[in-house]
Enzyme design. Structure first.
Site, mmCIF file in Angstrom:
data_model
loop_
_atom_site.group_PDB
_atom_site.id
_atom_site.type_symbol
_atom_site.label_atom_id
_atom_site.label_comp_id
_atom_site.label_asym_id
_atom_site.label_seq_id
_atom_site.Cartn_x
_atom_site.Cartn_y
_atom_site.Cartn_z
ATOM 1 N N GLU A 356 27.394 -23.309 56.548
ATOM 2 C CA GLU A 356 28.371 -22.346 56.064
ATOM 3 C C GLU A 356 29.118 -21.705 57.223
ATOM 4 O O GLU A 356 28.524 -21.337 58.244
ATOM 5 C CB GLU A 356 27.679 -21.299 55.203
ATOM 6 C CG GLU A 356 27.506 -21.868 53.807
ATOM 7 C CD GLU A 356 26.211 -21.515 53.133
ATOM 8 O OE1 GLU A 356 26.071 -21.852 51.949
ATOM 9 O OE2 GLU A 356 25.357 -20.909 53.766
ATOM 10 N N HIS A 441 16.234 -17.028 54.234
ATOM 11 C CA HIS A 441 15.859 -17.745 53.010
ATOM 12 C C HIS A 441 14.370 -18.077 52.959
ATOM 13 O O HIS A 441 14.000 -19.247 52.897
ATOM 14 C CB HIS A 441 16.658 -19.058 52.880
ATOM 15 C CG HIS A 441 18.135 -18.880 52.803
ATOM 16 N ND1 HIS A 441 19.012 -19.943 52.933
ATOM 17 C CD2 HIS A 441 18.907 -17.795 52.575
ATOM 18 C CE1 HIS A 441 20.249 -19.504 52.807
ATOM 19 N NE2 HIS A 441 20.228 -18.203 52.603
ATOM 20 N N ASN A 479 21.787 -22.439 49.776
ATOM 21 C CA ASN A 479 21.329 -21.057 49.565
ATOM 22 C C ASN A 479 20.522 -20.976 48.271
ATOM 23 O O ASN A 479 20.905 -21.554 47.268
ATOM 24 C CB ASN A 479 22.526 -20.123 49.488
ATOM 25 C CG ASN A 479 23.569 -20.472 50.520
ATOM 26 O OD1 ASN A 479 24.125 -21.560 50.472
ATOM 27 N ND2 ASN A 479 23.809 -19.599 51.447
HETATM 28 P P1 FDA Z 1 13.940 -10.663 46.351
HETATM 29 O O1 FDA Z 1 13.553 -10.646 47.783
HETATM 30 O O2 FDA Z 1 15.381 -10.713 46.013
HETATM 31 O O3 FDA Z 1 13.372 -9.352 45.644
HETATM 32 C C1 FDA Z 1 12.078 -8.872 45.855
HETATM 33 C C2 FDA Z 1 12.056 -7.379 45.548
HETATM 34 O O4 FDA Z 1 10.717 -6.947 45.444
HETATM 35 C C3 FDA Z 1 12.712 -6.525 46.620
HETATM 36 O O5 FDA Z 1 13.621 -5.626 46.021
HETATM 37 C C4 FDA Z 1 11.547 -5.782 47.261
HETATM 38 O O6 FDA Z 1 11.880 -4.481 47.726
HETATM 39 C C5 FDA Z 1 10.556 -5.718 46.118
HETATM 40 N N1 FDA Z 1 9.156 -5.637 46.538
HETATM 41 C C6 FDA Z 1 8.532 -6.403 47.450
HETATM 42 N N2 FDA Z 1 7.226 -6.079 47.535
HETATM 43 C C7 FDA Z 1 7.022 -5.072 46.654
HETATM 44 C C8 FDA Z 1 5.875 -4.293 46.288
HETATM 45 N N3 FDA Z 1 4.673 -4.508 46.852
HETATM 46 N N4 FDA Z 1 6.031 -3.308 45.365
HETATM 47 C C9 FDA Z 1 7.246 -3.079 44.781
HETATM 48 N N5 FDA Z 1 8.363 -3.796 45.098
HETATM 49 C C10 FDA Z 1 8.250 -4.783 46.013
HETATM 50 N N6 FDA Z 1 20.751 -16.442 49.172
HETATM 51 C C11 FDA Z 1 21.754 -17.093 48.554
HETATM 52 O O7 FDA Z 1 21.511 -17.862 47.611
HETATM 53 N N7 FDA Z 1 23.049 -16.911 48.974
HETATM 54 C C12 FDA Z 1 23.373 -16.104 50.017
HETATM 55 O O8 FDA Z 1 24.549 -15.934 50.359
HETATM 56 C C13 FDA Z 1 22.314 -15.427 50.692
HETATM 57 N N8 FDA Z 1 22.549 -14.631 51.784
HETATM 58 C C14 FDA Z 1 21.546 -13.851 52.287
HETATM 59 C C15 FDA Z 1 21.833 -12.909 53.292
HETATM 60 C C16 FDA Z 1 20.833 -12.046 53.740
HETATM 61 C C17 FDA Z 1 21.150 -11.043 54.820
HETATM 62 C C18 FDA Z 1 19.519 -12.133 53.184
HETATM 63 C C19 FDA Z 1 18.429 -11.217 53.637
HETATM 64 C C20 FDA Z 1 19.242 -13.075 52.213
HETATM 65 C C21 FDA Z 1 20.242 -13.940 51.759
HETATM 66 N N9 FDA Z 1 19.983 -14.869 50.758
HETATM 67 C C22 FDA Z 1 21.011 -15.581 50.199
HETATM 68 C C23 FDA Z 1 18.626 -15.058 50.226
HETATM 69 C C24 FDA Z 1 18.407 -14.413 48.851
HETATM 70 O O9 FDA Z 1 18.845 -13.072 48.855
HETATM 71 C C25 FDA Z 1 16.916 -14.508 48.499
HETATM 72 O O10 FDA Z 1 16.575 -15.880 48.458
HETATM 73 C C26 FDA Z 1 16.596 -13.874 47.165
HETATM 74 O O11 FDA Z 1 16.949 -12.513 47.133
HETATM 75 C C27 FDA Z 1 15.121 -14.029 46.816
HETATM 76 O O12 FDA Z 1 14.930 -13.610 45.481
HETATM 77 P P2 FDA Z 1 13.502 -13.214 44.956
HETATM 78 O O13 FDA Z 1 13.608 -13.032 43.480
HETATM 79 O O14 FDA Z 1 12.515 -14.203 45.461
HETATM 80 O O15 FDA Z 1 13.116 -11.815 45.648
#
Ligand code: FDA
Length: 509
Positions: A356, A441, A479
């Site tokens: 990208e 990721h 992604n």
């Molecule tokens: P996700 O991580 O979204 O959510 C987990 C949640 O659980 C969080 O809100 C966290 O605070 C909470 N949590 C964790 N432990 C906990 C606990 N013990 N008690 C209570 N709450 C808790 N992907 C993509 O497809 N396109 C893109 O453009 C991008 N770009 C990108 C940029 C950046 C900077 C990042 C950091 C990530 C991306 N990603 C991405 C990746 C994408 O955001 C990621 O794969 C998903 O958010 C993962 O989704 P999940 O449902 O697995 O969990």
């Protein structure tokens, strides 16, 4: 005691969590979501909910005294990072020994901080990664459902070709073309109608004002505007924020009890409570979900969890790199923060890469072309849990990223050769050309069909489910959030149809 009890709890509010809560609520199940981060709906003193990437304040970062932007330096100078007050900000960088992982914290999880790139994987790649999932069903039913719900759209070609804000992407397309490598548009959840209004000056600028990674104040359809809004709209979902689940145990009647620590946004613990539920859905992300389950297994709370738990972790082959363009190829001082074009070499038989073209939103001409390359790296890591220190570890060594760096290098060496350009050396903290020590990721840890059954039911326990990125075995080639969303849609449909008794659906709050 007088512990509260709810039919269903969803831990987290990211993609898997949001899908599960909405579908449970639609099936009539009262559902409580527990999220350790904040709800981001209050404007700060500047009138904005989120701060800008180029001028971060405490809202940017999860409990640190200095911001930790992935691109910390330019000409080796730390120009981007700022000292801040320790606070429940939106972006966290979780440091393991040889790999750091960026994750979102707040209602919406990663959707608050990510670049919104919404890519459905190549079917052949999906079939290779998850061969026991019916790909026909995924591509006919669940990927389309996820795309529609997430409001995925694509940039209009005429806007892309004419706006100054995507000059950086057009320059990279030309450079790739000289090496005979094609590009493709990257769909996004950012509303491109909104972006065009930003360009026209009729709405405040967000993507066109360097907003991303610390949240977007306009245009991005993060989960709080899609799945979570729909979930709350059912009247059956409650979201409790600043509430971290610290442990899980099971009662003799088969119900689950969660220990929950509620804090203020400065980190002071306000109370520790216990909440019981019949059905428990873990959507805390690859790191969060795996940690909760490993802790439960290692402390003896849920001793029958699979020995496969914690394994199958990968970075989705993430590697960042940058090229220096010639002075006659400026990338532009105005750059949209939302990537819309990828150098697409996925058909390459030895080193498939989807790279990208990322902005370098410095507000001045840098001649830099920056890339987030998604490569195919077969290496996998494993999570460990140390009972004595109560710490999650990650067995992943720097050299496990060599296949990913080699793949990225193979692509960008060709592009550099064809353009007589070179890599940048100054952007990733030292003189490295490739950022191989962090990822965006994280995938795996509770892999579908290994630590769970083929629908995310956790092996060894009834009414316990994994819904998030920890199900995906380390790589999807693009992604990941569309895949995480579509898989969650598939799994929850099955669970609702087969596992939930009528009494649960009739329970009222
Ligand atoms: P996700 O991580 O979204 O959510 C987990 C949640 O659980 C969080 O809100 C966290 O605070 C909470 N949590 C964790 N432990 C906990 C606990 N013990 N008690 C209570 N709450 C808790 N992907 C993509 O497809 N396109 C893109 O453009 C991008 N770009 C990108 C940029 C950046 C900077 C990042 C950091 C990530 C991306 N990603 C991405 C990746 C994408 O955001 C990621 O794969 C998903 O958010 C993962 O989704 P999940 O449902 O697995 O969990």
């Amino acid at each position: 005691g007088s512990r509260s009890f709810v039919p269903a709890i969803v831990v987290g509010t990211g993609y898997g969590a949001a899908v599960s809560a909405l579908r449970l609520a639609e099936a009539g199940v009262s559902t409580l979501m527990l999220e350790m981060g904040q709800l981001w709906n209050q404007a700060g003193p500047d009138g904005k909910v989120f701060c800008k990437m180029t001028n971060p304040d405490r809202r940017s970062t999860w409990f640190r005294t200095r911001t930790e932007a992935p691109l910390g330096s330019f000409l080796w100078l730390d120009v981007v990072n700022r000292d801040i007050e320790s606070y429940a900000g939106v972006l966290d960088k979780v440091r393991f020994r040889e790999m750091s992982v960026y994750v979102g914290r707040g209602v919406g999880g990663g959707s608050l901080v990510n670049g919104g790139m919404a890519v459905t994987p190549l079917r052949s790649y999906f079939e290779e990664v998850l061969p026991r999932v019916d790909a026909g069903q995924m591509y006919d039913r669940y990927f389309p459902r996820a795309n529609a719900m997430l409001k995925v759209n694509s940039i209009p070609a005429d806007f892309f070709e004419s706006t100054d804000y995507y000059q950086f992407a057009r320059v990279s397309r030309t450079a790739a073309g000289r090496a005979g490598i094609g590009t493709s548009f990257v769909p996004n959840v950012y509303d491109f109608g909104h972006m065009q209004r930003e360009a026209a000056g009729t709405v405040p600028k967000s993507a066109l004002d360097s907003e991303v990674i610390y949240g977007n104040n306009g245009g991005k359809n993060s989960l709080d505007k899609t799945y979570l809004a729909a979930a709350l709209g059912t009247g059956k979902v409650t979201i409790q924020t600043l509430s971290r689940v610290t442990s899980i145990r099971r009662e003799s009647d088969g119900s689950y009890v969660l220990s929950v620590e509620r804090s203020d946004p400065f980190g002071a613990v306000l109370e520790r409570t216990e909440i019981g539920c019949r059905s428990l859905f873990l959507g805390a992300g690859s790191l969060g979900t795996t940690e909760l389950l490993l802790r439960a297994r290692e402390t003896g709370a849920l001793p029958d969890l699979s020995a496969r738990l914690g394994t199958g972790w990968g970075t989705n082959g993430n590697i960042m790199t940058a090229r220096a363009n010639h002075l006659w190829d400026p990338t532009g001082s105005r750059q949209s923060s939302i990537p819309t074009l990828a150098i697409d070499d996925r058909a390459n038989p030895t080193h498939p890469v989807y790279a990208e073209i990322a902005p370098m939103p410095a507000g001045l001409e840098t001649w830099v072309s920056l890339y987030l390359a998604i490569t195919k790296n077969p290496e996998r890591g494993s999570f460990t849990y140390d009972k004595a220190t109560d710490r999650l570890g990650l067995d992943w060594t720097r050299d496990q990223n060599t296949p990913a760096v080699d793949a990225a290098r193979s692509l960008f060496d060709r592009i550099n050769r064809a353009n007589t350009t070179i890599y940048r050396y100054d952007l990733f903290g030292d003189t490295r050309n490739f950022a191989d020590d962090f990822c965006y990721h994280p995938l795996g840890g509770c892999v579908l069909g290994e630590a769970t059954d083929l629908y995310g039911r956790v092996s060894g326990y009834r009414n316990l489910y994994v819904t998030d990125g920890s199900l995906v075995p380390g790589s999807v080639g693009v992604n990941p959030f569309v895949t995480i969303t579509a898989l969650a849609e598939r799994n929850i449909e099955r669970v609702i149809a087969e596992d939930l008794p009528d009494e649960v659906r009739r329970t009222t709050p």
